[in-house]
Design a protein around this motif. Structure first.
Motif, PDB file in Angstrom:
ATOM      1  N   ILE A   1      60.428  77.654  36.875  1.00 50.14           N
ATOM      2  CA  ILE A   1      60.425  78.082  35.476  1.00 50.14           C
ATOM      3  C   ILE A   1      59.784  79.463  35.402  1.00 50.14           C
ATOM      4  O   ILE A   1      58.583  79.606  35.632  1.00 50.14           O
ATOM      5  N   PRO A   2      60.561  80.491  35.094  1.00 45.20           N
ATOM      6  CA  PRO A   2      59.972  81.828  34.991  1.00 45.20           C
ATOM      7  C   PRO A   2      58.935  81.884  33.873  1.00 45.20           C
ATOM      8  O   PRO A   2      59.112  81.276  32.808  1.00 45.20           O
TER       9      PRO A   2
ATOM     10  N   PHE B   1      52.103  69.636  23.979  1.00 45.14           N
ATOM     11  CA  PHE B   1      53.143  69.606  25.013  1.00 45.14           C
ATOM     12  C   PHE B   1      54.053  68.385  24.874  1.00 45.14           C
ATOM     13  O   PHE B   1      55.151  68.376  25.427  1.00 45.14           O
ATOM     14  N   ASN B   2      53.593  67.366  24.162  1.00 48.48           N
ATOM     15  CA  ASN B   2      54.418  66.172  23.954  1.00 48.48           C
ATOM     16  C   ASN B   2      54.965  66.127  22.527  1.00 48.48           C
ATOM     17  O   ASN B   2      55.078  65.049  21.926  1.00 48.48           O
ATOM     18  N   ARG B   3      55.316  67.232  21.983  1.00 46.84           N
ATOM     19  CA  ARG B   3      55.979  67.319  20.686  1.00 46.84           C
ATOM     20  C   ARG B   3      57.074  68.395  20.780  1.00 46.84           C
ATOM     21  O   ARG B   3      57.132  69.183  21.718  1.00 46.84           O
ATOM     22  N   ASP B   4      57.912  68.420  19.780  1.00 48.16           N
ATOM     23  CA  ASP B   4      58.966  69.439  19.649  1.00 48.16           C
ATOM     24  C   ASP B   4      60.001  69.384  20.771  1.00 48.16           C
ATOM     25  O   ASP B   4      60.589  70.411  21.133  1.00 48.16           O
ATOM     26  N   PHE B   5      60.258  68.185  21.303  1.00 48.72           N
ATOM     27  CA  PHE B   5      61.397  68.044  22.204  1.00 48.72           C
ATOM     28  C   PHE B   5      62.675  68.048  21.363  1.00 48.72           C
ATOM     29  O   PHE B   5      62.704  67.529  20.245  1.00 48.72           O
ATOM     30  N   PRO B   6      63.756  68.647  21.870  1.00 51.45           N
ATOM     31  CA  PRO B   6      64.993  68.720  21.086  1.00 51.45           C
ATOM     32  C   PRO B   6      65.524  67.326  20.748  1.00 51.45           C
ATOM     33  O   PRO B   6      65.563  66.434  21.597  1.00 51.45           O
ATOM     34  N   LEU B   7      65.915  67.145  19.499  1.00 49.12           N
ATOM     35  CA  LEU B   7      66.507  65.883  19.050  1.00 49.12           C
ATOM     36  C   LEU B   7      68.010  66.072  19.007  1.00 49.12           C
ATOM     37  O   LEU B   7      68.556  66.688  18.097  1.00 49.12           O
TER      38      LEU B   7
ATOM     39  N   ALA C   1      74.284  68.241  28.086  1.00 43.64           N
ATOM     40  CA  ALA C   1      74.503  69.445  28.896  1.00 43.64           C
ATOM     41  C   ALA C   1      73.980  70.702  28.214  1.00 43.64           C
ATOM     42  O   ALA C   1      73.590  71.662  28.884  1.00 43.64           O
ATOM     43  N   THR C   2      73.944  70.700  26.881  1.00 46.54           N
ATOM     44  CA  THR C   2      73.501  71.904  26.160  1.00 46.54           C
ATOM     45  C   THR C   2      72.018  72.183  26.365  1.00 46.54           C
ATOM     46  O   THR C   2      71.564  73.301  26.105  1.00 46.54           O
ATOM     47  N   LEU C   3      71.265  71.178  26.818  1.00 45.81           N
ATOM     48  CA  LEU C   3      69.823  71.367  26.998  1.00 45.81           C
ATOM     49  C   LEU C   3      69.512  72.447  28.016  1.00 45.81           C
ATOM     50  O   LEU C   3      68.487  73.136  27.905  1.00 45.81           O
ATOM     51  N   ILE C   4      70.354  72.595  29.030  1.00 45.92           N
ATOM     52  CA  ILE C   4      70.045  73.552  30.095  1.00 45.92           C
ATOM     53  C   ILE C   4      71.016  74.729  30.089  1.00 45.92           C
ATOM     54  O   ILE C   4      71.123  75.460  31.070  1.00 45.92           O
ATOM     55  N   GLU C   5      71.704  74.920  28.987  1.00 44.46           N
ATOM     56  CA  GLU C   5      72.545  76.100  28.838  1.00 44.46           C
ATOM     57  C   GLU C   5      71.718  77.243  28.262  1.00 44.46           C
ATOM     58  O   GLU C   5      70.873  77.040  27.391  1.00 44.46           O
ATOM     59  N   GLU C   6      71.951  78.444  28.759  1.00 43.26           N
ATOM     60  CA  GLU C   6      71.298  79.655  28.248  1.00 43.26           C
ATOM     61  C   GLU C   6      69.775  79.496  28.190  1.00 43.26           C
ATOM     62  O   GLU C   6      69.121  79.840  27.201  1.00 43.26           O
ATOM     63  N   LEU C   7      69.208  78.994  29.287  1.00 48.02           N
ATOM     64  CA  LEU C   7      67.759  78.763  29.313  1.00 48.02           C
ATOM     65  C   LEU C   7      66.956  80.048  29.188  1.00 48.02           C
ATOM     66  O   LEU C   7      65.797  80.026  28.754  1.00 48.02           O
ATOM     67  N   ASP C   8      67.562  81.175  29.556  1.00 39.39           N
ATOM     68  CA  ASP C   8      66.835  82.442  29.454  1.00 39.39           C
ATOM     69  C   ASP C   8      66.503  82.809  28.018  1.00 39.39           C
ATOM     70  O   ASP C   8      65.688  83.707  27.777  1.00 39.39           O
ATOM     71  N   ASP C   9      67.111  82.123  27.060  1.00 44.31           N
ATOM     72  CA  ASP C   9      66.817  82.396  25.654  1.00 44.31           C
ATOM     73  C   ASP C   9      65.528  81.741  25.186  1.00 44.31           C
ATOM     74  O   ASP C   9      65.094  81.984  24.053  1.00 44.31           O
ATOM     75  N   TYR C  10      64.903  80.917  26.058  1.00 43.53           N
ATOM     76  CA  TYR C  10      63.762  80.113  25.621  1.00 43.53           C
ATOM     77  C   TYR C  10      62.492  80.516  26.374  1.00 43.53           C
ATOM     78  O   TYR C  10      62.550  80.891  27.547  1.00 43.53           O
ATOM     79  N   PRO C  11      61.325  80.421  25.702  1.00 40.47           N
ATOM     80  CA  PRO C  11      60.057  80.637  26.419  1.00 40.47           C
ATOM     81  C   PRO C  11      59.806  79.519  27.416  1.00 40.47           C
ATOM     82  O   PRO C  11      60.459  78.466  27.396  1.00 40.47           O
ATOM     83  N   ALA C  12      58.825  79.722  28.280  1.00 37.96           N
ATOM     84  CA  ALA C  12      58.600  78.808  29.403  1.00 37.96           C
ATOM     85  C   ALA C  12      58.348  77.379  28.945  1.00 37.96           C
ATOM     86  O   ALA C  12      58.878  76.434  29.546  1.00 37.96           O
ATOM     87  N   THR C  13      57.552  77.168  27.904  1.00 34.23           N
ATOM     88  CA  THR C  13      57.256  75.802  27.479  1.00 34.23           C
ATOM     89  C   THR C  13      58.517  75.089  27.004  1.00 34.23           C
ATOM     90  O   THR C  13      58.706  73.891  27.281  1.00 34.23           O
ATOM     91  N   ASP C  14      59.396  75.777  26.309  1.00 39.30           N
ATOM     92  CA  ASP C  14      60.643  75.157  25.860  1.00 39.30           C
ATOM     93  C   ASP C  14      61.586  74.904  27.030  1.00 39.30           C
ATOM     94  O   ASP C  14      62.302  73.899  27.057  1.00 39.30           O
ATOM     95  N   ARG C  15      61.605  75.801  27.986  1.00 43.78           N
ATOM     96  CA  ARG C  15      62.424  75.573  29.180  1.00 43.78           C
ATOM     97  C   ARG C  15      61.960  74.316  29.910  1.00 43.78           C
ATOM     98  O   ARG C  15      62.766  73.506  30.369  1.00 43.78           O
ATOM     99  N   LEU C  16      60.635  74.165  30.012  1.00 39.58           N
ATOM    100  CA  LEU C  16      60.080  72.975  30.646  1.00 39.58           C
ATOM    101  C   LEU C  16      60.541  71.716  29.910  1.00 39.58           C
ATOM    102  O   LEU C  16      61.041  70.761  30.521  1.00 39.58           O
TER     103      LEU C  16
ATOM    104  N   LEU D   1      63.718  66.724  29.577  1.00 38.83           N
ATOM    105  CA  LEU D   1      64.564  65.844  28.776  1.00 38.83           C
ATOM    106  C   LEU D   1      65.944  65.688  29.404  1.00 38.83           C
ATOM    107  O   LEU D   1      66.517  64.592  29.420  1.00 38.83           O
ATOM    108  N   HIS D   2      66.477  66.777  29.954  1.00 36.61           N
ATOM    109  CA  HIS D   2      67.789  66.713  30.602  1.00 36.61           C
ATOM    110  C   HIS D   2      67.762  65.731  31.774  1.00 36.61           C
ATOM    111  O   HIS D   2      68.687  64.918  31.946  1.00 36.61           O
ATOM    112  N   MET D   3      66.710  65.781  32.591  1.00 35.63           N
ATOM    113  CA  MET D   3      66.617  64.848  33.714  1.00 35.63           C
ATOM    114  C   MET D   3      66.504  63.417  33.217  1.00 35.63           C
ATOM    115  O   MET D   3      67.160  62.506  33.738  1.00 35.63           O
TER     116      MET D   3
END
Length: 353
Positions: A8-9, A102-108, A115-130, A135-137
């Protein structure tokens, strides 16, 4: 065992985070798949210790071709929080940059949109990428366990009513002393998983999810980290994996879950009316009756009327207690599981921020 890393950059030049992922491949495509993570709140490590010892058993089972269902483990799910310290104290619950738990604001989302969870990850800050990658896994599995702990606490779990009573086998296997039945109305990790399954068809909500499970397990308190407890919990989780047909072993039927299974509305949260030094009269595991003195807060030491006694609002079981002895006004002191609802109103969602 396959070991890989998700990189995670960081949000500033020259930084990155590495997220180890351990996988055991199942040989039976019909067997359930399970995803287990620990230390999403980075300072809560009983689950990390549990998974360390569980992996010893899983590696032996793998060598003997006894892994039936796919198993994905993330023993340290939050490298970002693990690196946060403030004046020497680990700050693993809230992201210091966004002030978000860290255990809040997961995408609903619906499972159809996984599949959309890991698309265009560069648009998100590190905590959201995490969060999006965790969630994708998880959504690739049938059973999801998020291992946490409380401050001073009995062993318990938050389980969405959609998974109960089917999940009582997990409660029994891990010797839980209580289950809190949640309403699935928050953006916490385990409820985001449940949301995706409930809304498999967008706009249509399923109330029951047979064969699925998404649970937050509270493995006692933060200081309850030792080899004996970790091995005992790993044995309990092994029994669950065996019973659910994920690993092949001689089944050992656990005793039935005997603790209370109460809705969140039946949890009394005892808060400090004023700040001061707290003296507890009762501890976790105690059963209390209405009116019994729980704690004294010394608000003005040495002065007349310089202390306040707090009484139990109704009969119940003390589930958790703060380890702090100097408390702030409105600080949480205890959770008590009761047979009846609290008179204190509660918004839908989690008990605490």
């Amino acid at each position: 065992m396959d070991v890989s890393e998700i990189i995670i950059p960081g949000d500033t030049p020259g930084t990155e985070w590495r997220l180890p992922v351990l996988r055991f491949k199942g040989r039976d495509p019909k067997a359930p798949k399970i995803y287990i993570q620990a230390a999403l709140h980075a300072g809560e490590v009983p689950g990390t210790a549990l998974l360390h010892f569980l992996c010893e058993r899983l590696r032996r089972a793998e060598d003997q071709d006894r892994i039936l269902g796919g198993i994905t483990l993330v023993p340290q799910a939050n490298p970002i929080g693990a690196a946060q310290s403030h004046f020497g104290d680990l700050q693993g619950r809230f992201d210091l940059g966004s002030r978000t738990n860290f255990n809040r604001d997961f995408p609903l989302i619906s499972i159809a949109d996984r599949a959309t969870l890991i698309e265009e990850l560069d648009d998100y800050p590190a905590t959201d990428r995490l969060k999006r990658q965790l969630l994708h896994m998880a959504l690739g599995a049938d059973l999801v366990l998020d291992l946490h702990c409380d401050d001073e606490s009995l062993q318990y779990a938050y389980i969405d009513e959609a998974f109960w009573p089917e999940a009582s086998d997990l409660a029994a296997a891990l010797d839980m002393e209580a289950v809190l039945l949640s309403d699935g109305e928050s953006s916490a990790f385990e409820e985001a998983v449940g949301f995706a399954w409930k809304y498999e068809i967008p706009g249509e909500r399923r109330s029951m999810l047979p064969g699925k499970l998404s649970v937050t397990v509270e493995l006692r308190g933060k200081r309850d980290v030792d080899p004996a407890l970790a091995k005992r919990d790993a044995d309990g989780l092994w029994r669950f994996l065996t019973a659910r047909g994920i690993v092949s072993d001689e089944p050992v039927a656990p005793a039935a879950f005997a603790g209370p299974a109460a809705p969140l509305d039946n949890v009394e949260i005892i808060r400090a009316p004023e700040g001061g030094a707290v003296l507890f009269h009762r501890t976790i595991g105690d059963r209390v009756v209405e009116g019994q003195c729980l704690a004294t807060i010394i608000t003005r030491p040495g002065q007349v009327d310089g202390s306040i006694d707090l009484q139990a609002p109704q009969d119940g079981l003390i589930l958790t207690r703060t380890s702090d002895r100097l408390v702030r006004r409105r600080g949480d002191l205890m959770k008590i599981v009761c047979a009846g609802p609290s008179k204190t109103s509660r918004e839908a969602g989690t008990l605490e921020s």
